[in-house]
Motif scaffolding. Structure first.
Motif, PDB file in Angstrom:
ATOM      1  N   ALA A   1       0.841  -1.202   0.000  1.00 16.87           N
ATOM      2  CA  ALA A   1       0.000   0.000   0.000  1.00 16.87           C
ATOM      3  C   ALA A   1       0.875   1.252   0.000  1.00 16.87           C
ATOM      4  N   GLN A   2       2.002   1.201   0.697  1.00 17.39           N
ATOM      5  CA  GLN A   2       2.924   2.347   0.740  1.00 17.39           C
ATOM      6  C   GLN A   2       3.485   2.636  -0.648  1.00 17.39           C
ATOM      7  N   TYR A   3       3.855   1.593  -1.381  1.00 15.88           N
ATOM      8  CA  TYR A   3       4.391   1.793  -2.725  1.00 15.88           C
ATOM      9  C   TYR A   3       3.316   2.391  -3.642  1.00 15.88           C
TER      10      TYR A   3
ATOM     11  N   MET B   1       4.858  -6.497   8.205  1.00 11.96           N
ATOM     12  CA  MET B   1       5.110  -5.075   8.386  1.00 11.96           C
ATOM     13  C   MET B   1       3.788  -4.381   8.654  1.00 11.96           C
ATOM     14  N   LYS B   2       3.851  -3.318   9.373  1.00 15.46           N
ATOM     15  CA  LYS B   2       2.634  -2.541   9.667  1.00 15.46           C
ATOM     16  C   LYS B   2       2.442  -1.466   8.663  1.00 15.46           C
TER      17      LYS B   2
ATOM     18  N   GLU C   1      -2.069  -5.737  -7.132  1.00 15.08           N
ATOM     19  CA  GLU C   1      -2.698  -6.311  -5.951  1.00 15.08           C
ATOM     20  C   GLU C   1      -1.831  -5.903  -4.765  1.00 15.08           C
ATOM     21  N   ILE C   2      -2.481  -5.555  -3.691  1.00 15.09           N
ATOM     22  CA  ILE C   2      -1.766  -5.108  -2.503  1.00 15.09           C
ATOM     23  C   ILE C   2      -1.283  -6.325  -1.710  1.00 15.09           C
ATOM     24  N   ILE C   3      -0.008  -6.288  -1.363  1.00 14.30           N
ATOM     25  CA  ILE C   3       0.580  -7.331  -0.526  1.00 14.30           C
ATOM     26  C   ILE C   3       1.090  -6.676   0.750  1.00 14.30           C
ATOM     27  N   THR C   4       1.303  -7.485   1.755  1.00 13.90           N
ATOM     28  CA  THR C   4       1.884  -7.006   3.000  1.00 13.90           C
ATOM     29  C   THR C   4       3.344  -7.420   3.021  1.00 13.90           C
ATOM     30  N   ALA C   5       4.206  -6.446   3.212  1.00  6.47           N
ATOM     31  CA  ALA C   5       5.630  -6.753   3.306  1.00  6.47           C
ATOM     32  C   ALA C   5       5.865  -7.577   4.570  1.00  6.47           C
TER      33      ALA C   5
END
Length: 150
Positions: free
Chosen positions: A10-12, A149-150, A75-79
């Protein structure tokens, strides 16, 4: 169109949207101004300023097309952060597993698609895995700790 979805955090996604806004509001208008000024100099066939501005225009358009593709097909992934131990060397390293587009080894961001990323993805803490590095060397690592990651 992308062959498959770009896996990004989401940050990217937020970062590239900001980049797109900057390109559209600052870089593109500056380039259009440079093109106008270069045209005003006359003969375009031997005009270095015009050639440079046209090249910059192409680079901007290419990057904007790339950003639009990422925004449209993602697609959003969580680091995931991991601490791994290179067993042969006895060295422990902290890394973050991210999508291909975000990978930056200098920042310890490793692609999930890299040999190391593929080897440790989905593994449990304490598991030891062997993988072949990009240079063809067999590497043995143990997953020491991990988390999202948060």
């Amino acid at each position: 169109m992308a062959e498959r979805l770009h896996q990004i955090t989401a940050q990217y996604l937020e970062d590239i949207k900001k980049e797109k806004e900057y390109l559209n509001t600052v870089e593109v208008p500056q380039n259009q101004q440079a093109l106008q000024e270069a045209r005003a100099l006359g003969d375009l066939s031997e005009n270095a300023e015009y050639a440079a501005a046209k090249e910059k225009e192409k680079q901007l358009n290419d990057r904007l097309a790339e950003i639009n593709d990422i925004i449209r097909y993602h697609e959003i992934i969580t680091a995931e952060w991991c601490t791994i131990r290179y067993d042969e060397l006895g060295i422990t390293k902290d890394i973050v597993l991210v999508g291909v587009l975000e990978a930056d080894p200098e920042q310890k961001k490793i692609s999930r698609e890299s040999p190391l990323g593929k080897a440790i993805s989905g593994r449990k803490v304490g598991e030891t895995v062997t993988f072949t590095s990009g240079t063809g060397k067999k590497v043995v690592v143990t997953l020491v700790s991990k988390g999202k990651m948060k």
